[in-house]
Design a protein around this motif. Sequence first.
Motif, PDB file in Angstrom:
ATOM      1  N   TYR A 150      17.532 -21.948  66.965  1.00 23.63           N
ATOM      2  CA  TYR A 150      18.986 -21.806  66.979  1.00 23.63           C
ATOM      3  C   TYR A 150      19.332 -20.492  67.665  1.00 23.63           C
ATOM      4  CZ  TYR A 150      19.245 -25.590  63.608  1.00 23.63           C
ATOM      5  OH  TYR A 150      19.140 -26.809  62.995  1.00 23.63           O
ATOM      6  N   ALA A 151      20.449 -20.495  68.387  1.00 27.75           N
ATOM      7  CA  ALA A 151      20.909 -19.279  69.047  1.00 27.75           C
ATOM      8  C   ALA A 151      22.381 -19.072  68.753  1.00 27.75           C
ATOM      9  CB  ALA A 151      20.682 -19.376  70.552  1.00 27.75           C
ATOM     10  N   ARG A 173      21.574 -13.652  69.092  1.00 22.02           N
ATOM     11  CA  ARG A 173      20.458 -13.760  68.144  1.00 22.02           C
ATOM     12  C   ARG A 173      19.829 -15.134  68.278  1.00 22.02           C
ATOM     13  NH1 ARG A 173      21.784  -9.377  68.072  1.00 22.02           N
ATOM     14  NH2 ARG A 173      22.405  -7.993  66.423  1.00 22.02           N
ATOM     15  N   MET A 174      18.532 -15.208  67.950  1.00 20.00           N
ATOM     16  CA  MET A 174      17.812 -16.481  67.918  1.00 20.00           C
ATOM     17  C   MET A 174      16.967 -16.519  66.653  1.00 20.00           C
ATOM     18  SD  MET A 174      16.596 -16.854  71.885  1.00 20.00           S
ATOM     19  CE  MET A 174      16.133 -15.127  72.048  1.00 20.00           C
ATOM     20  N   ALA A 175      16.784 -17.732  66.109  1.00 21.15           N
ATOM     21  CA  ALA A 175      15.964 -17.907  64.912  1.00 21.15           C
ATOM     22  C   ALA A 175      15.303 -19.276  64.958  1.00 21.15           C
ATOM     23  CB  ALA A 175      16.813 -17.787  63.656  1.00 21.15           C
ATOM     24  N   GLN A 176      14.096 -19.357  64.392  1.00 16.61           N
ATOM     25  CA  GLN A 176      13.379 -20.630  64.291  1.00 16.61           C
ATOM     26  C   GLN A 176      13.535 -21.192  62.889  1.00 16.61           C
ATOM     27  OE1 GLN A 176       9.549 -19.001  65.620  1.00 16.61           O
ATOM     28  NE2 GLN A 176       9.520 -20.675  67.106  1.00 16.61           N
ATOM     29  N   THR A 177      13.528 -22.517  62.808  1.00 15.14           N
ATOM     30  CA  THR A 177      13.512 -23.174  61.508  1.00 15.14           C
ATOM     31  C   THR A 177      12.108 -23.015  60.927  1.00 15.14           C
ATOM     32  OG1 THR A 177      15.159 -24.778  62.232  1.00 15.14           O
ATOM     33  CG2 THR A 177      13.813 -25.384  60.319  1.00 15.14           C
ATOM     34  N   PRO A 178      11.975 -22.498  59.692  1.00 13.79           N
ATOM     35  CA  PRO A 178      10.642 -22.331  59.106  1.00 13.79           C
ATOM     36  C   PRO A 178       9.853 -23.640  59.123  1.00 13.79           C
ATOM     37  CG  PRO A 178      12.289 -21.228  57.766  1.00 13.79           C
ATOM     38  CD  PRO A 178      13.028 -22.028  58.806  1.00 13.79           C
ATOM     39  N   GLY A 179       8.614 -23.559  59.606  1.00 12.72           N
ATOM     40  CA  GLY A 179       7.744 -24.728  59.678  1.00 12.72           C
ATOM     41  C   GLY A 179       8.002 -25.619  60.879  1.00 12.72           C
ATOM     42  N   LYS A 180       9.029 -25.337  61.667  1.00 12.63           N
ATOM     43  CA  LYS A 180       9.353 -26.123  62.867  1.00 12.63           C
ATOM     44  C   LYS A 180       9.569 -25.160  64.038  1.00 12.63           C
ATOM     45  CE  LYS A 180      11.747 -29.759  60.314  1.00 12.63           C
ATOM     46  NZ  LYS A 180      13.021 -30.480  60.185  1.00 12.63           N
ATOM     47  N   PRO A 181       8.482 -24.646  64.617  1.00  8.67           N
ATOM     48  CA  PRO A 181       8.623 -23.612  65.647  1.00  8.67           C
ATOM     49  C   PRO A 181       9.360 -24.063  66.908  1.00  8.67           C
ATOM     50  CG  PRO A 181       6.355 -24.348  65.497  1.00  8.67           C
ATOM     51  CD  PRO A 181       7.091 -24.976  64.352  1.00  8.67           C
ATOM     52  N   VAL A 199      10.034 -14.005  68.769  1.00  4.30           N
ATOM     53  CA  VAL A 199       8.617 -14.353  68.907  1.00  4.30           C
ATOM     54  C   VAL A 199       8.386 -15.638  68.139  1.00  4.30           C
ATOM     55  CG1 VAL A 199       6.247 -13.667  68.328  1.00  4.30           C
ATOM     56  CG2 VAL A 199       7.851 -11.973  69.195  1.00  4.30           C
ATOM     57  N   SER A 200       7.676 -16.573  68.745  1.00 10.94           N
ATOM     58  CA  SER A 200       7.404 -17.856  68.095  1.00 10.94           C
ATOM     59  C   SER A 200       6.566 -17.659  66.838  1.00 10.94           C
ATOM     60  CB  SER A 200       6.671 -18.778  69.069  1.00 10.94           C
ATOM     61  OG  SER A 200       6.382 -20.010  68.453  1.00 10.94           O
ATOM     62  N   ASP A 201       6.953 -18.347  65.767  1.00 15.55           N
ATOM     63  CA  ASP A 201       6.226 -18.247  64.504  1.00 15.55           C
ATOM     64  C   ASP A 201       4.786 -18.742  64.605  1.00 15.55           C
ATOM     65  OD1 ASP A 201       8.386 -17.181  63.150  1.00 15.55           O
ATOM     66  OD2 ASP A 201       9.037 -19.097  62.335  1.00 15.55           O
TER      67      ASP A 201
END
Length: 164
Positions: free
Chosen positions: A153-154, A141-149, A92-94
């Motif tokens: 990265y996957a 897995r996927m993750a967003q860079t904090p502060g840069k939605p 889910v997008s931050d």
Amino acid sequence: MSQSNIYVGLAGYVGRREATGKVGIFRRPTAGGEWEHVFGELETFSVFVHPADPRLVLAGTSDGIWSSNDHGASFQRTDFPDEGMQVWSFLVSDDNPDRMYAGASPINIFRSDDRGESWRKLPNPSIEERCKGPFQPRVMRMAQTPGKPNEIYAALEIAGAMRT
């Protein structure tokens, strides 16, 4: 306060492909109690509870994405474009709880802007196959860079990683 649950997704294998077991999703209250088989139609590789709405439970299955709006009591297939596509991960997008991403096998990313009701395939990343395995590479897995939605990265099983 509503009851919270633990969910487990099952793909049906018991150590060997020919030794099959149950598939789908089991649910149990976090306070304890019996496991309930709430979804038994398809192999389920990922179960995801929306962080802003615990009533919304998504199932990544061997046939796309199925969703529940009642804490996993019932599931329906979403408006997902590819039949037979395995879905292995969710994000889910931050900055926007309505924007969601789903990672698939073979390697593909799907996006929803309506909290998982409908999905569209994003441009194929055309990841070069680096090694062969008994299955096609997967977006695990996927993750967003904090502060840069928009920086996501996957992690790819047997295929490395990708970033957008």
